[in-house]
Scaffold this active site. Sequence first.
Site, PDB file in Angstrom:
ATOM      1  N   LYS A  10     -36.762 -71.205 -43.205  1.00 58.23           N
ATOM      2  CA  LYS A  10     -36.780 -72.573 -43.261  1.00 58.23           C
ATOM      3  C   LYS A  10     -35.748 -73.428 -43.889  1.00 58.23           C
ATOM      4  O   LYS A  10     -34.708 -72.658 -44.452  1.00 58.23           O
ATOM      5  CB  LYS A  10     -38.109 -73.239 -43.938  1.00 58.23           C
ATOM      6  N   ASP A 137     -43.789 -72.804 -51.001  1.00 60.09           N
ATOM      7  CA  ASP A 137     -43.253 -72.771 -49.613  1.00 60.09           C
ATOM      8  C   ASP A 137     -44.086 -71.744 -48.854  1.00 60.09           C
ATOM      9  O   ASP A 137     -43.834 -71.842 -47.523  1.00 60.09           O
ATOM     10  CB  ASP A 137     -41.905 -72.362 -49.684  1.00 60.09           C
TER      11      ASP A 137
HETATM   12  O1  C5P Z   1     -44.068 -72.558 -56.046  1.00 64.01           O
HETATM   13  P1  C5P Z   1     -42.898 -71.504 -56.161  1.00 64.01           P
HETATM   14  O2  C5P Z   1     -43.333 -70.227 -56.811  1.00 64.01           O
HETATM   15  O3  C5P Z   1     -42.113 -71.351 -54.945  1.00 64.01           O
HETATM   16  O4  C5P Z   1     -41.865 -72.381 -57.329  1.00 64.01           O
HETATM   17  C1  C5P Z   1     -41.045 -71.849 -57.973  1.00 64.01           C
HETATM   18  C2  C5P Z   1     -40.662 -72.812 -59.131  1.00 64.01           C
HETATM   19  O5  C5P Z   1     -39.832 -73.781 -58.654  1.00 64.01           O
HETATM   20  C3  C5P Z   1     -41.630 -73.314 -60.007  1.00 64.01           C
HETATM   21  O6  C5P Z   1     -42.058 -72.283 -61.087  1.00 64.01           O
HETATM   22  C4  C5P Z   1     -40.885 -74.557 -60.478  1.00 64.01           C
HETATM   23  O7  C5P Z   1     -40.320 -74.206 -61.446  1.00 64.01           O
HETATM   24  C5  C5P Z   1     -40.052 -74.976 -59.494  1.00 64.01           C
HETATM   25  N1  C5P Z   1     -40.903 -76.055 -58.536  1.00 64.01           N
HETATM   26  C6  C5P Z   1     -41.125 -77.184 -58.843  1.00 64.01           C
HETATM   27  N2  C5P Z   1     -41.788 -78.215 -58.045  1.00 64.01           N
HETATM   28  C7  C5P Z   1     -42.152 -77.800 -56.893  1.00 64.01           C
HETATM   29  C8  C5P Z   1     -41.921 -76.244 -56.361  1.00 64.01           C
HETATM   30  C9  C5P Z   1     -41.284 -75.565 -57.294  1.00 64.01           C
HETATM   31  O8  C5P Z   1     -40.620 -77.557 -59.913  1.00 64.01           O
HETATM   32  N3  C5P Z   1     -42.775 -78.678 -56.151  1.00 64.01           N
END
Ligand code: C5P
Length: 300
Positions: A10, A137
């Site tokens: 993406k 994601d």
């Molecule tokens: O959800 P995911 O595991 O992909 O997110 C990885 C990291 O990215 C989270 O631990 C956080 O630090 C950051 N993040 C965030 N806000 C979001 C998505 C991700 O702060 N909306």
Amino acid sequence: MSVTVRVPAKVNVQLAVGGARPDGFHDLANVFLAVGLYDEVTATPADELRITCTGPGADQVPLDRTNLAARAALALAARHGLDAAVHLHIAKDIPVAGGMAGGSADAAGALVACDALWGLNTPQGELLDICAELGSDVPFSLVGGAALGTGRGEQLRPLDVGGTFHWVFAVADGGLSTPAVYREFDRLTEGTEVPEPLASQELLDALAKGDATALATALSNDLQPAAISLFPSLADTLAAGRAAGALAGLVSGSGPTTAFLVRDAESAAEVAESLLASGTCRAARTATSPAQGATVVRGR
Ligand code: C5P
């Protein structure tokens, strides 16, 4: 008997980021567009859960239970009271740690592959719930196309796309950690009023019309200053792509891949060649969007 699922990368054509929430995540207005660079995940029955990975950057992919694909298989098996006795092979083509949701793609791919292998026919809504638990994601990797993600990015509303968009992706030498980029965003915005993240109507209209020129002026990524702050040479890559004739360029998600919107396939080939010759990236890939979400391509 095995099942192979193809899953797209993406690019975020808009990534509007709000202030940090009490849970550490950030509220987003995240306009996802799936692009035709794919990982393939193959699930084969095995004595126990095992992960293998081949392709560019495969040596940086963890092969233990921290791998998002392994976690997806375990979550699906737990929900159905099964043992996750499966070999997952990941054939990587999406840049690793590149801001193109490669790990999320593998999780969505593993989920769909195991669901088919085990004959579960789990409803899409339940698969999306598991995806949301795995990462912000991952739901989008399952559905593909284009969508507006709100909340931390996991609440999706499908969007219309009225044509084919052409892209060049400049793959950087090295990766960026998503949490580190969000921490840098927090540091850079400390003491300032971070506005509520809202999707741009101009951008949604450009997507719906398939109008690349209009999309180029509306592209935005609030994480870009943070990604450049941690990886300063990205500014050189962006300048090289623009000088090569791209309509616009931006950091893809949390980076360090940079994405260049171009007019057509011919321009994509030219911009990719110039980017590579500029010495400001490790590889340059061309791709079109939108692309289909996780799809079984072989097996049941
Ligand atoms: O959800 P995911 O595991 O992909 O997110 C990885 C990291 O990215 C989270 O631990 C956080 O630090 C950051 N993040 C965030 N806000 C979001 C998505 C991700 O702060 N909306």
